[in-house]
Design an enzyme around this catalytic site. Structure first.
Site, mmCIF file in Angstrom:
data_model
loop_
_atom_site.group_PDB
_atom_site.id
_atom_site.type_symbol
_atom_site.label_atom_id
_atom_site.label_comp_id
_atom_site.label_asym_id
_atom_site.label_seq_id
_atom_site.Cartn_x
_atom_site.Cartn_y
_atom_site.Cartn_z
ATOM 1 N N CYS A 89 0.840 -1.204 0.000
ATOM 2 C CA CYS A 89 0.000 0.000 0.000
ATOM 3 C C CYS A 89 0.878 1.258 0.000
ATOM 4 C CB CYS A 89 -0.976 -0.034 1.175
ATOM 5 S SG CYS A 89 -2.339 1.154 1.014
ATOM 6 N N HIS A 176 -3.645 -5.135 0.661
ATOM 7 C CA HIS A 176 -3.083 -5.594 1.930
ATOM 8 C C HIS A 176 -3.141 -7.125 2.010
ATOM 9 C CE1 HIS A 176 -2.521 -1.760 4.112
ATOM 10 N NE2 HIS A 176 -3.469 -1.330 3.289
ATOM 11 N N GLU A 178 -1.842 -8.942 4.264
ATOM 12 C CA GLU A 178 -1.863 -9.362 5.658
ATOM 13 C C GLU A 178 -3.270 -9.474 6.222
ATOM 14 O OE1 GLU A 178 -1.397 -4.817 5.888
ATOM 15 O OE2 GLU A 178 -0.925 -6.451 4.520
#
Length: 525
Positions: A89, A176, A178
């Site tokens: 990002c 993202h 994660e």
């Protein structure tokens, strides 16, 4: 926050933290796959953290734009190391901006789910389907790539979503990986670490425990350590760790009954700690003091401040009954406490809410003097549960849903009184009992009741009556950083509401919270 106690010889990925709320999830996802990840400030000089054990670097997200005057920047020496870099990002936008591309305000701001189309199925994307769902959270977007950079994938808005930088051994992701909502996200992170960075070492909580115990012994030495027990999983696991790492004679446990605990919690806590081998255990009943201090207070941050300060004040007054002389204060602070308090390893995190074990000025003073021991500060909740199981804490205790340090005070919206605490205690006990009876408790990350500061009209017998309104909350999550509502069978909720209203005097209405995180938090305050 203390230094990470992990063995210095272990190969690792360094995550540079620029203040993103999911930064620590990056490390968490890698650790799930046996790759050790360490998090440092994104603006820290390379010389402060680089060693031969660092095999790759990840640049985190951030609430900043690369165009902000005070935007956090990585040390330019990073690009001279020659080790693999992954930008996520803001991290991708930083790579583009630094290497000569253009980042601008996006006309199609992407927040939430977004489909990704892979155009060049190679490297980390060689074994991933051609389109997949990702999770976006950005207002800026890449307008032009630097020389030599290659677009690997794009979003449905035709915004560059994956960019390779072959000349710099770097890869950037606009989404993202994660966050649990991103398909294949953990696979992408693991392939970066294993394939691109060549990490072969395996990390586990069991292996971490050896280093953690050694660090606890080093930090405490021959001094005594006092742990304030909240009754939740975190402080209980800290107690087990201290008792397993030190002489039980050094470990002093103090449980302060604030009057804000769950039903029968104080008795259960005493039994659990004695079973763990506690020799010095003080059970302090301070309910009257906490409730008096909270009288008339409605602001949630003020409640947290009062409770945090009162915790320390009661502790200082009661300390003479336990020990004398020099001592350390232990706490069950987790990664998420530090993140949401804006107290991450960098200086650029946004505060979501304060935590009494992070933000209290008295605790801060002890931390400044180096008198705080926070052995769980590098762990997430699921890792803490695993650590507790390894240390022999009972499955019922280890599997208990998270409970806020300020207790029922932040689950009572508006003024906290003894009567409202009693009502919420009974309602919450019925809720948890119903979940266990239905076999649902272990499927849910966190479930609890919230007493609202309103009353609504109802019918009791043949008469109109006004009663309190209770909200039920139940979420599923992997780590508490993101969460979805638990999808109950409507019959379960209907039967539970009827049971609660029939059994609890003064309760007139029950509602169910269907909000996710984000945009809501799990707790209401």
């Amino acid at each position: 926050m203390e230094d990470d106690p992990v063995n210095d010889d272990l190969q690792r990925i360094l995550v540079l933290d620029f203040g993103g709320q999911t930064t620590h999830l990056i490390g968490r996802r890698l650790r799930e796959r046996g790759v050790y990840a360490e998090i440092v400030s994104g603006t820290q000089p390379v010389a402060d953290w680089y060693s031969d054990t660092v095999k790759g670097v990840i640049l985190s997200g951030s609430p900043y734009s690369v165009h902000d005057v005070d935007a956090p920047r990585p040390d330019r020496a990073l690009f001279d190391l020659g080790i693999p870099i992954l930008g996520i990002c803001y991290g991708l936008q930083t790579l583009v901006h630094t290497l000569g591309g253009t980042v601008s305000r996006s006309r199609d701001r992407e927040y939430g789910p977004a489909r990704i189309a892979v155009e060049r199925p190679e490297g980390e994307f060689s074994r991933i389907e051609s389109t997949f769902q990702s999770w976006m959270s950005h207002g800026d977007a890449i307008e032009s790539l630097p020389d030599g950079a290659i677009q690997v994938a794009a979003s449905v808005h035709n915004v560059p979503a994956v960019v390779a930088f072959p000349d710099h051994n770097a890869l950037g992701l606009q989404f993202h990986p994660e966050v649990s909502h991103t398909e294949h996200g953990t696979d992408i992170l693991e392939r970066f670490a294993r394939d691109r960075c060549g990490i072969r070492d395996l990390w586990s909580v069991r292996r971490y425990l050896e280093d953690l115990q050694a660090e606890v012994r080093r930090r405490v030495g021959d001094r005594n350590v006092l742990l304030l027990i909240s009754g939740g999983v975190d402080s209980t696991v800290v107690a087990a760790l201290l008792l397993a790492s030190l002489s039980p004679e050094q470990v002093y446990l103090m449980y302060i009954d604030t009057g804000l605990m769950r039903k029968n919690e104080s008795a259960e806590i005493g039994e659990t700690l004695r079973a763990l081998g506690a020799q010095h255990l003080s059970m302090v009943n301070a309910a009257d003091r906490f409730l008096e201090a909270l009288a008339g207070v409605e602001d949630p941050e003020e409640k947290r401040r009062i409770i945090g300060d009162m915790f320390i004040q009661v502790q200082q007054e009661e300390i003479a009954t336990l020990l004398s002389g020099d001592y350390l204060l232990a706490q069950g602070t987790l990664y998420t406490d530090l993140i949401e308090s804006g107290s991450g390893v960098g200086r650029h995190a946004s505060r979501i809410k304060s935590h009494h074990n992070v933000a209290s000025p008295l605790v801060h003073a002890k931390r400044e003097r180096g008198e705080i021991v926070e052995p769980l500060a590098w762990l997430y909740k699921d890792e803490v549960r695993e650590l507790g199981r390894i240390l022999g804490v009972s499955p019922r205790v280890v599997g208990r849903h998270p409970f806020p340090g300020p207790g029922l005070a932040v689950r009572i919206l508006g003024e906290v009184t003894r009567e409202r605490c009693d009502l919420l205690r009974e309602a919450d006990a019925l809720y948890i009992e119903a979940l266990r009876e239905a076999g649902l408790y272990d499927e849910i990350w966190q479930a609890f009741s919230v007493l609202l500061p309103i009353r609504s009209v109802g019918v009791t017998g043949d008469e109109r009556a006004y009663g309190d309104v209770l909200a039920l909350r139940a979420v599923v999550s992997r780590d508490g950083m993101t969460a979805d509502m638990y999808d109950f069978d409507p019959t379960f909720l209907r039967d539970l509401a009827a049971r609660m209203i029939n059994r609890i005097a003064g309760l007139g209405r029950v509602v169910y919270d269907i909000s996710g995180k984000p945009p809501a938090t799990i707790e209401w305050e």
